[in-house]
Scaffold this active site. Structure first.
Site, PDB file in Angstrom:
ATOM      1  N   ASP A 131      42.020  63.700  37.684  1.00 38.00           N
ATOM      2  CA  ASP A 131      40.562  63.924  37.669  1.00 38.00           C
ATOM      3  C   ASP A 131      40.041  62.872  38.713  1.00 38.00           C
ATOM      4  O   ASP A 131      40.811  61.856  38.831  1.00 38.00           O
ATOM      5  CB  ASP A 131      39.975  63.740  36.433  1.00 38.00           C
ATOM      6  CG  ASP A 131      38.583  64.064  36.225  1.00 38.00           C
ATOM      7  OD1 ASP A 131      38.272  64.885  36.847  1.00 38.00           O
ATOM      8  OD2 ASP A 131      38.186  63.570  35.040  1.00 38.00           O
TER       9      ASP A 131
ATOM     10  N   HIS B  44      40.269  66.703  47.053  1.00 35.54           N
ATOM     11  CA  HIS B  44      41.361  67.745  46.593  1.00 35.54           C
ATOM     12  C   HIS B  44      42.546  67.556  47.710  1.00 35.54           C
ATOM     13  O   HIS B  44      43.833  67.613  47.148  1.00 35.54           O
ATOM     14  CB  HIS B  44      40.980  69.026  46.536  1.00 35.54           C
ATOM     15  CG  HIS B  44      39.824  69.313  45.591  1.00 35.54           C
ATOM     16  ND1 HIS B  44      39.968  68.982  44.256  1.00 35.54           N
ATOM     17  CD2 HIS B  44      38.645  70.037  45.737  1.00 35.54           C
ATOM     18  CE1 HIS B  44      38.777  69.154  43.626  1.00 35.54           C
ATOM     19  NE2 HIS B  44      38.138  69.667  44.378  1.00 35.54           N
TER      20      HIS B  44
ATOM     21  N   LEU C  21      64.219  67.814  37.211  1.00 42.04           N
ATOM     22  CA  LEU C  21      62.716  67.772  36.689  1.00 42.04           C
ATOM     23  C   LEU C  21      62.157  69.072  36.691  1.00 42.04           C
ATOM     24  O   LEU C  21      62.315  69.961  37.598  1.00 42.04           O
ATOM     25  CB  LEU C  21      61.747  66.838  37.698  1.00 42.04           C
ATOM     26  CG  LEU C  21      60.494  66.898  37.523  1.00 42.04           C
ATOM     27  CD1 LEU C  21      60.043  66.083  36.067  1.00 42.04           C
ATOM     28  CD2 LEU C  21      59.527  66.205  38.524  1.00 42.04           C
TER      29      LEU C  21
END
Length: 255
Positions: A35, A52, A146
């Protein structure tokens, strides 16, 4: 006594001082609400999309670090079902980010043995976004390092309602009985049915809410909040979150 959460007010508070992480006690699944991209850009007199773009670079750094540390699953809240309400120009840009990220970073993900997965209503994403994600998932499906799990067009309430509908249909068809319904059966109908539940939730930018993210799965996760906006988040803060996680007692309702 009020619950106190660790907050980091600015980059001066970030530190590279070794924290003494116990690598045998790392959270297996870390979920992150990334965020603050728009506010980061606004504070610099830049358009929201610049935030972004900057945030995408942070994703690369945190994925690398999580992989190096041995975290098993990293779930990133990339685009929520509510994000469609944003201006079209911003939404269009956000839909291009997975394409750019995967087109440039996929070779490294493959090299690092990372497996790409996604949760959410994938079918309504633009064709170019779907294509990039499907290609990444296909090329990394045999990797066993991962798991990089992108939440794209994800909303937890939609997910749970959809699970209820699937279970109800199975009851109507006679495949299961009402008495068969329990937490395990419900969990099997969620997007995350094949994943471990998150141990740790990280949210940047100072907000302290879940925003319709993994409401069922986060029932016993530890929460860690920082005021730092996502574009300023880094490996040292990630380790700070892991360190604080290691110093909490998880009782699961016990004593």
């Amino acid at each position: 006594m009020p619950i106190k959460f660790p907050f980091t007010k600015n980059k001066k508070q970030q530190t590279t001082k070794p924290l003494g992480l116990d690598h045998n006690h790392l959270p297996k699944h870390v979920a992150i609400i990334m965020d603050g991209n728009g506010r980061w850009a606004k504070n610099r007199g830049m358009p929201r999309i610049a935030g972004h773009k900057e945030g995408m670079g942070v994703v690369k750094k945190i994925v690398r670090h999580a992989s190096d540390l041995g975290v098993k699953v990293l779930t990133l809240y990339a685009f929520s079902t509510e994000n469609w309400k944003r201006p079209k120009k911003e939404v269009d840009f956000l839909m291009k980010l997975p394409v750019e990220f995967l087109n440039t970073y996929l070779p490294e993900l493959i090299e690092r043995n990372v497996q790409v997965q996604t949760i959410g209503d994938f079918t309504v994403l633009p064709p170019h976004t779907q294509k990039a994600v499907k290609e990444a998932m296909s090329k990394t499906k045999d990797n066993d390092g991962l798991i990089l799990n992108f939440a794209l067009n994800y909303g937890s309430r939609f997910e749970m309602v959809n699970a209820v509908k699937q279970i109800a249909a199975e009851v109507e068809q006679g495949d299961i009985r009402v008495s068969d319904i329990d937490e395990k059966l419900f969990s099997r109908h969620l997007y995350t049915s094949e994943l471990l539940e998150p141990d740790l939730l990280i949210r940047t930018s100072g907000e302290q809410r879940l925003s319709n993210f993994l409401l069922w799965q986060l029932a016993y996760a530890e929460f860690w909040f920082t005021e730092v906006y996502w574009p300023d988040f880094d490996e040292s803060l990630f380790e700070k979150a892991l360190f604080d996680y290691q110093n909490r007692k998880r009782r699961y309702g016990g004593v």
